[in-house]
Scaffold this motif. Structure first.
Motif, PDB file in Angstrom:
ATOM      1  N   ALA A   4       4.727 -21.784  43.063  1.00 45.47           N
ATOM      2  CA  ALA A   4       4.032 -22.272  41.872  1.00 45.47           C
ATOM      3  C   ALA A   4       5.003 -23.120  41.066  1.00 45.47           C
ATOM      4  N   ILE A   5       4.449 -23.996  40.227  1.00 46.55           N
ATOM      5  CA  ILE A   5       5.272 -24.903  39.412  1.00 46.55           C
ATOM      6  C   ILE A   5       4.799 -24.831  37.964  1.00 46.55           C
ATOM      7  N   ALA A   6       5.765 -24.787  37.051  1.00 44.80           N
ATOM      8  CA  ALA A   6       5.477 -24.855  35.613  1.00 44.80           C
ATOM      9  C   ALA A   6       6.134 -26.105  35.043  1.00 44.80           C
ATOM     10  N   ILE A   7       5.378 -26.874  34.262  1.00 42.94           N
ATOM     11  CA  ILE A   7       5.891 -28.097  33.637  1.00 42.94           C
ATOM     12  C   ILE A   7       5.745 -27.945  32.127  1.00 42.94           C
ATOM     13  N   ALA A   8       6.865 -28.154  31.411  1.00 41.94           N
ATOM     14  CA  ALA A   8       6.819 -28.079  29.952  1.00 41.94           C
ATOM     15  C   ALA A   8       7.743 -29.144  29.378  1.00 41.94           C
ATOM     16  N   PHE A   9       7.169 -30.164  28.745  1.00 40.45           N
ATOM     17  CA  PHE A   9       7.934 -31.215  28.090  1.00 40.45           C
ATOM     18  C   PHE A   9       7.961 -30.957  26.587  1.00 40.45           C
ATOM     19  N   LEU A  10       8.999 -31.477  25.945  1.00 38.38           N
ATOM     20  CA  LEU A  10       9.321 -31.109  24.571  1.00 38.38           C
ATOM     21  C   LEU A  10       8.164 -31.319  23.593  1.00 38.38           C
ATOM     22  N   HIS A  11       7.495 -32.463  23.656  1.00 40.89           N
ATOM     23  CA  HIS A  11       6.455 -32.768  22.671  1.00 40.89           C
ATOM     24  C   HIS A  11       5.081 -32.930  23.321  1.00 40.89           C
ATOM     25  N   ALA A  12       4.863 -32.204  24.411  1.00 42.67           N
ATOM     26  CA  ALA A  12       3.585 -32.321  25.127  1.00 42.67           C
ATOM     27  C   ALA A  12       2.410 -31.806  24.304  1.00 42.67           C
ATOM     28  N   ALA A  14       1.762 -32.677  21.398  1.00 46.44           N
ATOM     29  CA  ALA A  14       1.272 -33.834  20.651  1.00 46.44           C
ATOM     30  C   ALA A  14       0.733 -34.928  21.567  1.00 46.44           C
ATOM     31  N   ASN A  15       1.382 -35.095  22.721  1.00 48.26           N
ATOM     32  CA  ASN A  15       0.965 -36.127  23.678  1.00 48.26           C
ATOM     33  C   ASN A  15       1.176 -35.597  25.095  1.00 48.26           C
ATOM     34  N   PRO A  16       0.107 -35.191  25.775  1.00 48.02           N
ATOM     35  CA  PRO A  16       0.241 -34.573  27.096  1.00 48.02           C
ATOM     36  C   PRO A  16       0.321 -35.562  28.257  1.00 48.02           C
ATOM     37  N   SER A  38       2.165 -27.139  30.225  1.00 52.04           N
ATOM     38  CA  SER A  38       2.137 -26.457  28.929  1.00 52.04           C
ATOM     39  C   SER A  38       1.040 -26.983  28.015  1.00 52.04           C
ATOM     40  N   SER A  39       0.697 -28.273  28.128  1.00 50.50           N
ATOM     41  CA  SER A  39      -0.321 -28.847  27.254  1.00 50.50           C
ATOM     42  C   SER A  39      -1.711 -28.309  27.555  1.00 50.50           C
ATOM     43  N   ALA A  40      -1.884 -27.714  28.722  1.00 46.71           N
ATOM     44  CA  ALA A  40      -3.160 -27.080  29.061  1.00 46.71           C
ATOM     45  C   ALA A  40      -3.115 -25.578  28.816  1.00 46.71           C
ATOM     46  N   VAL A  41      -1.983 -24.959  29.121  1.00 43.28           N
ATOM     47  CA  VAL A  41      -1.857 -23.508  28.981  1.00 43.28           C
ATOM     48  C   VAL A  41      -1.718 -23.104  27.516  1.00 43.28           C
ATOM     49  N   CYS A  42      -0.860 -23.827  26.779  1.00 37.12           N
ATOM     50  CA  CYS A  42      -0.548 -23.447  25.397  1.00 37.12           C
ATOM     51  C   CYS A  42      -0.181 -24.696  24.598  1.00 37.12           C
ATOM     52  N   PRO A  43      -1.152 -25.505  24.196  1.00 40.02           N
ATOM     53  CA  PRO A  43      -0.864 -26.777  23.522  1.00 40.02           C
ATOM     54  C   PRO A  43      -0.464 -26.592  22.065  1.00 40.02           C
TER      55      PRO A  43
END
Length: 255
Positions: A4-12, A14-16, A38-43
């Protein structure tokens, strides 16, 4: 070898756009691997909690997707045509498809369902302030219910290194029914630690073999065995009349 892969960018939050683009590129290269962004799981703002929630979602996703997929196949095989929903951590309902995509939203959903049921009972009895108690196999939890509504929060910790110590676990930012863990559950196994102190849990006897008093092969003492020996449980009529407990086996395990 990643499952599985998790992607989390710093300001996602605000802008995914960049997270979605990274997801699409990885999906092309690894079409069989589930991807959580992260913008879908916990925006939400606060990158640490958002990232830990996304990682937790990715961690349990393969396991939950397999389980829920088998459940769907089994129901289809029996010509089930009804609606299928799952309880979320916040006490609401979600579809099977959404649960497969966001399994982190099901964390502690069992106790949440118990709190919702207790709130309904309190409403029927016109009780404005109620403390619900829910004892399962590994934990016992309480929930404050006021004016028919259980306490709620958007923060939760899992996998605490110190069982009752706040801040020692992995933070999750999801809607949850707020409960306080006050003790171990009926299947929690007791043992003596290196200092010869009695310690209860976190290991559980599960339902099979279960506590020693079930008579299903368990030999280690669980909370249910102690309750039975203390006379807090009646051997007959246990589990809705489906089981007769064995006090002699409970006593032998405790000895």
């Amino acid at each position: 070898g990643a499952e599985a892969i998790a992607i989390a960018f710093l300001h996602a939050y605000a802008n995914p756009a960049h997270e979605r683009r990274a997801r699409d590129l990885l999906a092309e290269a690894l079409p069989e691997v589930p991807i959580s962004i992260s913008s879908a799981v916990c925006p939400e703002i606060r990158e640490y909690e958002r990232t830990s929630t996304t990682v937790a979602n990715a961690y349990v996703q393969p396991l939950m997707a397999g389980y829920l997929g088998r459940l769907r196949q089994a129901l289809d095989g029996r010509a089930f045509r009804g609606a299928l929903y799952l309880v979320t951590s916040g006490g609401g309902l979600t579809s099977l498809e959404a649960a497969r995509q966001f399994p982190v939203r099901l964390v502690e959903s069992g106790p949440a369902g118990g709190a919702i049921f207790a709130a309904q009972c309190a409403g029927q009895l016109s009780e404005g302030r109620v403390l619900s108690f829910d004892m399962g196999g590994t934990t016992a939890k309480i929930c404050l219910i006021e004016r028919g509504q259980p306490a709620s929060s958007r923060f939760f910790e899992v996998d605490r290194t110190a069982r009752f110590m706040k801040g020692s676990g992995l933070p999750l930012r999801i809607p949850v029914i707020e409960m306080v863990e006050i003790g171990a559950g009926g299947g929690s196994i007791a043992h003596l630690d290196a200092m010869r102190r009695v310690v209860v849990g976190p290991e559980s006897a599960s339902s099979v073999p279960g506590p020693a008093c079930y008579g299903l092969g368990g030999t280690r003492p669980a909370v249910t065995d102690a309750d039975l020996v203390l006379g807090l449980l009646q051997p007959e009529g246990f589990a809705g009349g489906g089981m007769t407990l064995r006090p002699e086996r409970a006593a032998a395990a405790l000895d």
